[in-house]
Design a protein around this motif. Structure first.
Motif, mmCIF file in Angstrom:
data_model
loop_
_atom_site.group_PDB
_atom_site.id
_atom_site.type_symbol
_atom_site.label_atom_id
_atom_site.label_comp_id
_atom_site.label_asym_id
_atom_site.label_seq_id
_atom_site.Cartn_x
_atom_site.Cartn_y
_atom_site.Cartn_z
ATOM 1 N N ARG A 87 0.840 -1.212 0.000
ATOM 2 C CA ARG A 87 0.000 0.000 0.000
ATOM 3 C C ARG A 87 0.870 1.256 0.000
ATOM 4 O O ARG A 87 0.601 2.231 -0.691
ATOM 5 C CB ARG A 87 -0.922 0.021 1.233
ATOM 6 N N LYS A 88 1.934 1.214 0.818
ATOM 7 C CA LYS A 88 2.826 2.372 0.926
ATOM 8 C C LYS A 88 3.540 2.633 -0.404
ATOM 9 O O LYS A 88 3.660 3.775 -0.850
ATOM 10 C CB LYS A 88 3.875 2.108 2.027
ATOM 11 N N ALA A 89 4.003 1.556 -1.035
ATOM 12 C CA ALA A 89 4.714 1.699 -2.318
ATOM 13 C C ALA A 89 3.768 2.189 -3.416
ATOM 14 O O ALA A 89 4.166 2.988 -4.274
ATOM 15 C CB ALA A 89 5.344 0.363 -2.720
ATOM 16 N N GLU A 90 2.522 1.712 -3.377
ATOM 17 C CA GLU A 90 1.514 2.204 -4.346
ATOM 18 C C GLU A 90 1.371 3.717 -4.201
ATOM 19 O O GLU A 90 1.376 4.451 -5.187
ATOM 20 C CB GLU A 90 0.139 1.583 -4.036
ATOM 21 N N LYS A 91 1.239 4.143 -2.983
ATOM 22 C CA LYS A 91 1.020 5.560 -2.698
ATOM 23 C C LYS A 91 2.215 6.381 -3.179
ATOM 24 O O LYS A 91 2.054 7.395 -3.866
ATOM 25 C CB LYS A 91 0.822 5.729 -1.189
ATOM 26 N N GLN A 92 3.420 5.906 -2.815
ATOM 27 C CA GLN A 92 4.636 6.633 -3.200
ATOM 28 C C GLN A 92 4.782 6.723 -4.713
ATOM 29 O O GLN A 92 5.325 7.686 -5.233
ATOM 30 C CB GLN A 92 5.873 5.941 -2.605
ATOM 31 N N ALA A 93 4.289 5.697 -5.392
ATOM 32 C CA ALA A 93 4.411 5.682 -6.851
ATOM 33 C C ALA A 93 3.248 6.409 -7.524
ATOM 34 O O ALA A 93 3.165 6.428 -8.752
ATOM 35 C CB ALA A 93 4.489 4.230 -7.341
ATOM 36 N N GLY A 94 2.354 6.932 -6.721
ATOM 37 C CA GLY A 94 1.200 7.631 -7.283
ATOM 38 C C GLY A 94 0.215 6.698 -7.942
ATOM 39 O O GLY A 94 -0.529 7.082 -8.843
ATOM 40 N N ARG A 95 0.207 5.453 -7.484
ATOM 41 C CA ARG A 95 -0.728 4.485 -8.055
ATOM 42 C C ARG A 95 -1.958 4.378 -7.178
ATOM 43 O O ARG A 95 -1.915 4.685 -5.998
ATOM 44 C CB ARG A 95 -0.025 3.119 -8.209
ATOM 45 N N GLU A 96 -3.043 3.941 -7.781
ATOM 46 C CA GLU A 96 -4.299 3.814 -7.062
ATOM 47 C C GLU A 96 -4.185 2.753 -5.978
ATOM 48 O O GLU A 96 -3.518 1.731 -6.175
ATOM 49 C CB GLU A 96 -5.367 3.376 -8.059
ATOM 50 N N GLU A 97 -4.866 2.953 -4.873
ATOM 51 C CA GLU A 97 -4.856 1.953 -3.815
ATOM 52 C C GLU A 97 -5.515 0.667 -4.319
ATOM 53 O O GLU A 97 -6.593 0.706 -4.892
ATOM 54 C CB GLU A 97 -5.596 2.475 -2.578
ATOM 55 N N GLY A 98 -4.831 -0.447 -4.130
ATOM 56 C CA GLY A 98 -5.372 -1.723 -4.600
ATOM 57 C C GLY A 98 -4.973 -2.068 -6.026
ATOM 58 O O GLY A 98 -5.366 -3.106 -6.545
ATOM 59 N N ALA A 99 -4.181 -1.208 -6.654
ATOM 60 C CA ALA A 99 -3.743 -1.456 -8.037
ATOM 61 C C ALA A 99 -2.811 -2.666 -8.111
ATOM 62 O O ALA A 99 -2.730 -3.333 -9.136
ATOM 63 C CB ALA A 99 -3.035 -0.226 -8.602
ATOM 64 N N VAL A 100 -2.113 -2.927 -7.008
ATOM 65 C CA VAL A 100 -1.163 -4.046 -6.970
ATOM 66 C C VAL A 100 -1.736 -5.155 -6.098
ATOM 67 O O VAL A 100 -2.021 -4.943 -4.921
ATOM 68 C CB VAL A 100 0.192 -3.595 -6.381
ATOM 69 N N ARG A 101 -1.918 -6.326 -6.694
ATOM 70 C CA ARG A 101 -2.466 -7.454 -5.934
ATOM 71 C C ARG A 101 -1.366 -8.442 -5.557
ATOM 72 O O ARG A 101 -0.421 -8.642 -6.313
ATOM 73 C CB ARG A 101 -3.577 -8.126 -6.730
ATOM 74 N N LEU A 102 -1.535 -9.010 -4.376
ATOM 75 C CA LEU A 102 -0.524 -9.905 -3.818
ATOM 76 C C LEU A 102 -0.880 -11.360 -4.122
ATOM 77 O O LEU A 102 -1.890 -11.874 -3.644
ATOM 78 C CB LEU A 102 -0.458 -9.693 -2.300
ATOM 79 N N VAL A 103 -0.028 -12.002 -4.935
ATOM 80 C CA VAL A 103 -0.154 -13.440 -5.162
ATOM 81 C C VAL A 103 0.745 -14.134 -4.141
ATOM 82 O O VAL A 103 1.973 -14.048 -4.228
ATOM 83 C CB VAL A 103 0.262 -13.830 -6.598
ATOM 84 N N ALA A 104 0.137 -14.766 -3.167
ATOM 85 C CA ALA A 104 0.904 -15.437 -2.112
ATOM 86 C C ALA A 104 1.346 -16.807 -2.632
ATOM 87 O O ALA A 104 0.513 -17.671 -2.912
ATOM 88 C CB ALA A 104 0.049 -15.591 -0.862
ATOM 89 N N VAL A 105 2.648 -16.981 -2.785
ATOM 90 C CA VAL A 105 3.174 -18.207 -3.408
ATOM 91 C C VAL A 105 3.312 -19.306 -2.354
ATOM 92 O O VAL A 105 4.177 -19.240 -1.481
ATOM 93 C CB VAL A 105 4.513 -17.934 -4.112
ATOM 94 N N SER A 106 2.444 -20.304 -2.455
ATOM 95 C CA SER A 106 2.339 -21.316 -1.401
ATOM 96 C C SER A 106 3.041 -22.627 -1.738
ATOM 97 O O SER A 106 2.893 -23.615 -1.031
ATOM 98 C CB SER A 106 0.861 -21.578 -1.095
ATOM 99 N N LYS A 107 3.847 -22.634 -2.812
ATOM 100 C CA LYS A 107 4.581 -23.859 -3.165
ATOM 101 C C LYS A 107 5.463 -24.311 -2.008
ATOM 102 O O LYS A 107 6.049 -23.476 -1.327
ATOM 103 C CB LYS A 107 5.430 -23.611 -4.419
ATOM 104 N N THR A 108 5.532 -25.578 -1.821
ATOM 105 C CA THR A 108 6.336 -26.262 -0.792
ATOM 106 C C THR A 108 5.906 -25.968 0.652
ATOM 107 O O THR A 108 6.529 -26.439 1.596
ATOM 108 C CB THR A 108 7.864 -25.976 -0.880
ATOM 109 N N GLN A 109 4.831 -25.220 0.824
ATOM 110 C CA GLN A 109 4.392 -24.932 2.188
ATOM 111 C C GLN A 109 3.486 -26.059 2.701
ATOM 112 O O GLN A 109 2.940 -26.849 1.934
ATOM 113 C CB GLN A 109 3.654 -23.590 2.241
#
Ligand code: PLP
Length: 229
Positions: free
Chosen positions: A25-47
């Motif tokens: 969220r902080k990096a989105e804001k700093q980059a002037g991007r909309e909140e929620g523009a970047v989605r987190l793909v949680a990589v669950s391989k080997t877990q």
């Protein structure tokens, strides 16, 4: 993260999710991007399933896996239970696994050759599942790495269009020994040239660098779950 944080023997997966989401969220804001523009793909391989359950308990619903068989082991049952789980395939796909992949995944990020595109398109038609797909680009032109070469991207994209495969974005894994930002910038430029919206780029070590360069998905494993075993 210091060893002391784990001295109680507990994992801190939900705290890690909160912390990483805050950083995004902080990096989105700093980059002037909309909140929620970047989605987190949680990589669950080997877990472990336990670790995955913890991530689900924290409320997260978007995950990435790099192998079809392991993804089935992890998710076939859980996806029945939680219908809102979304799963991205982020590893290379053999055509003989396309059927299972189309059944299980919600997005295929690693389309990199015509033959695979053909098989995926046919399988989606058969199953009545119109999944968004990304083309994986080998931006570092590394011999051992999957992905289409940048110079061959447009031809592959046009082919996908001609067979009705729904390509919505690009994905890359930069070479380990080069500044990732160069590759993120190249991928963004390639996506723009084809008017593609989605950019899957950035992993635990470099996702904050991918956000100002336009990532719409970052794929993060170890920073969320801890080391893989
Ligand atoms: C494993 C993997 C990731 C996550 O890597 P981390 O460094 O653990 O965040 C991201 N993308 C792909 C394609 C992977 O295979």
């Amino acid at each position: 993260m210091s060893a002391a944080r784990y001295a109680d023997g507990m994992s801190h997966i939900s705290e890690n999710f909160t912390a990483i989401k805050l950083q995004i969220r902080k990096a989105e804001k700093q980059a002037g991007r909309e909140e929620g523009a970047v989605r987190l793909v949680a990589v669950s391989k080997t877990q472990t399933i336990q670790a995955i359950e913890e991530a689900l308990f924290s409320g997260h619903r978007l995950f990435g896996e790099n192998k079809v068989q392991e993804a089935q082991d992890h998710w076939a049952v859980l996806k029945e239970k939680h219908q809102d789980i979304k799963l991205h395939l982020i590893g290379p796909l053999q055509t003989n696994k396309a059927k299972e992949a189309v059944t299980l995944f919600d997005c295929i990020e690693t389309v990199d050759r015509e033959k695979l595109a053909d098989v995926l398109a046919a399988e989606m038609k058969k199953q009545g599942r119109d999944l968004p797909c990304f083309i994986q680009v080998n931006t570092g032109e590394e011999d051992q790495k999957a992905g289409v070469l940048p110079e061959d991207l447009e031809t592959l994209y046009r082919h996908c269009q001609s067979i009705g495969l729904n390509i919505t974005g690009l994905m890359c894994i930069p070479p380990l020994d080069e500044p990732p930002a160069l590759h993120f910038a190249l991928l963004a430029k390639l996506a723009k040239s084809l008017s593609l919206q989605e950019l899957s780029m950035g992993m635990s070590a470099d996702f904050l660098k991918a956000i100002p360069l336009g990532a719409t998905y970052v794929r993060v494993g170890t920073a969320l779950f801890g080391n893989r075993y």
